[in-house]
Scaffold this motif. Structure first.
Motif, short mmCIF file in Angstrom:
data_model
loop_
_atom_site.label_atom_id
_atom_site.label_comp_id
_atom_site.label_asym_id
_atom_site.label_seq_id
_atom_site.Cartn_x
_atom_site.Cartn_y
_atom_site.Cartn_z
N GLU A 141 0.85 -1.19 0.00
CA GLU A 141 0.00 0.00 0.00
C GLU A 141 0.89 1.23 0.00
N LEU A 142 0.72 2.05 -1.02
CA LEU A 142 1.59 3.21 -1.19
C LEU A 142 1.32 4.31 -0.18
N VAL A 143 0.07 4.50 0.21
CA VAL A 143 -0.32 5.64 1.05
C VAL A 143 -0.45 5.18 2.51
N PRO A 144 0.42 5.62 3.39
CA PRO A 144 0.36 5.16 4.78
C PRO A 144 -0.98 5.40 5.44
N ALA A 145 -1.66 6.49 5.10
CA ALA A 145 -2.94 6.81 5.73
C ALA A 145 -3.98 5.74 5.46
N VAL A 146 -3.90 5.06 4.32
CA VAL A 146 -4.88 4.01 4.01
C VAL A 146 -4.77 2.88 5.02
N VAL A 147 -3.55 2.56 5.45
CA VAL A 147 -3.36 1.55 6.50
C VAL A 147 -3.94 2.06 7.82
N ASP A 148 -3.71 3.34 8.11
CA ASP A 148 -4.28 3.92 9.33
C ASP A 148 -5.81 3.88 9.30
N TRP A 149 -6.41 4.17 8.15
CA TRP A 149 -7.87 4.12 8.04
C TRP A 149 -8.38 2.70 8.27
N ALA A 150 -7.60 1.71 7.82
CA ALA A 150 -8.00 0.31 8.00
C ALA A 150 -8.04 -0.07 9.47
N ARG A 151 -7.19 0.53 10.26
CA ARG A 151 -7.16 0.23 11.69
C ARG A 151 -8.04 1.19 12.49
N GLY A 152 -8.51 2.25 11.84
CA GLY A 152 -9.31 3.26 12.51
C GLY A 152 -10.76 3.25 12.07
N PRO A 153 -11.19 4.25 11.30
CA PRO A 153 -12.62 4.39 11.00
C PRO A 153 -13.20 3.26 10.17
N MET A 154 -12.37 2.53 9.42
CA MET A 154 -12.90 1.43 8.61
C MET A 154 -12.53 0.05 9.13
#
Length: 224
Positions: free
Chosen positions: A93-106
């Motif tokens: 996953e290129l965008v670190p925030a997408v991993v954060d979203w997976a552990r957070g709001p999604m």
């Protein structure tokens, strides 16, 4: 109707561009400018990307699957449900925030899949992983754009040109599978797959089960 609320935004590394995470009630959307890249209500074709790939490598031991693009986790979740316990799955996953979203709001969509012991998370370019490995993967799944061109960033074009496809072929084991998700057909891409020696098939799948628009999956086998 409930309004959309923007939860977060993230710059795409390397070439700018910005992803935006939005929510409306229980529905989530990831946007690139005015283009919706994914929506939590439409998961059928992302799941099919995984299940059709898993069918083609069924019965192998110690398989290794590379998934380019975490998104909302539908492809990863479907793959883990179909693969055996001795499988390794690398998520690039290129965008670190997408991993954060997976552990957070999604987190509810991911259902703990990032903590599965079979899963390795690589925050970086899937193309670089492909180019760095020879005969490493039984399957490579690409869902990083809306089709075989560099929508999210121009350098992704190198995944889908002849040079990029030859690199993918080299990174696959014998009879390995390259699977590519697209929102629409692309006859030129089918020809490029065949040009470099893949046995390529276009599969049309619904965006959400029996409903929704039709998306295209290329299932390309590395014949030796």
């Amino acid at each position: 109707m409930l309004p959309w609320i923007q939860l977060d935004r993230a710059t795409i590394p390397g070439e700018g561009g910005e992803l935006r995470l939005k929510q409306r009630g229980a529905e989530f959307s990831i946007m690139l400018g005015s283009t919706e890249l994914m929506n939590s209500r439409l998961s059928g074709s992302e799941e099919a990307l995984a299940t059709l790939s898993c069918e083609r490598i069924a019965g192998r031991k110690n398989t290794h699957m590379l998934i380019g693009g975490l998104g909302m986790g539908f492809t990863l979740r479907a793959a883990l449900g179909a693969l055996s316990d001795d499988t390794r799955v690398t998520i690039a996953e290129l965008v670190p925030a997408v991993v954060d979203w997976a552990r957070g709001p999604m987190a509810e969509f991911h259902k703990g899949t990032l903590d599965d012991p079979r899963v390795d998370i690589h925050v970086g370019d899937v193309g670089a992983l492909i180019r760095s490995r020879d005969a490493a993967y039984d399957a490579i799944l690409l869902d990083v754009d809306n089709g075989p061109d560099g929508l999210t960033r121009a350098s992704n074009d190198s995944l889908y040109n002849h040079t990029g496809l030859r690199a993918a072929k080299a990174a696959l084991r014998d009879n390995g599978v390259l699977a590519v998700w697209s929102s629409a057909p692309d006859a030129a891409f089918t020809r490029r797959l065949r040009d470099v020696g893949f046995a390529a098939e276009e599969v049309y799948v619904r965006a959400n089960g029996k409903r929704g628009g039709r998306h295209v999956l290329w299932m390309a086998t590395n014949r030796q």
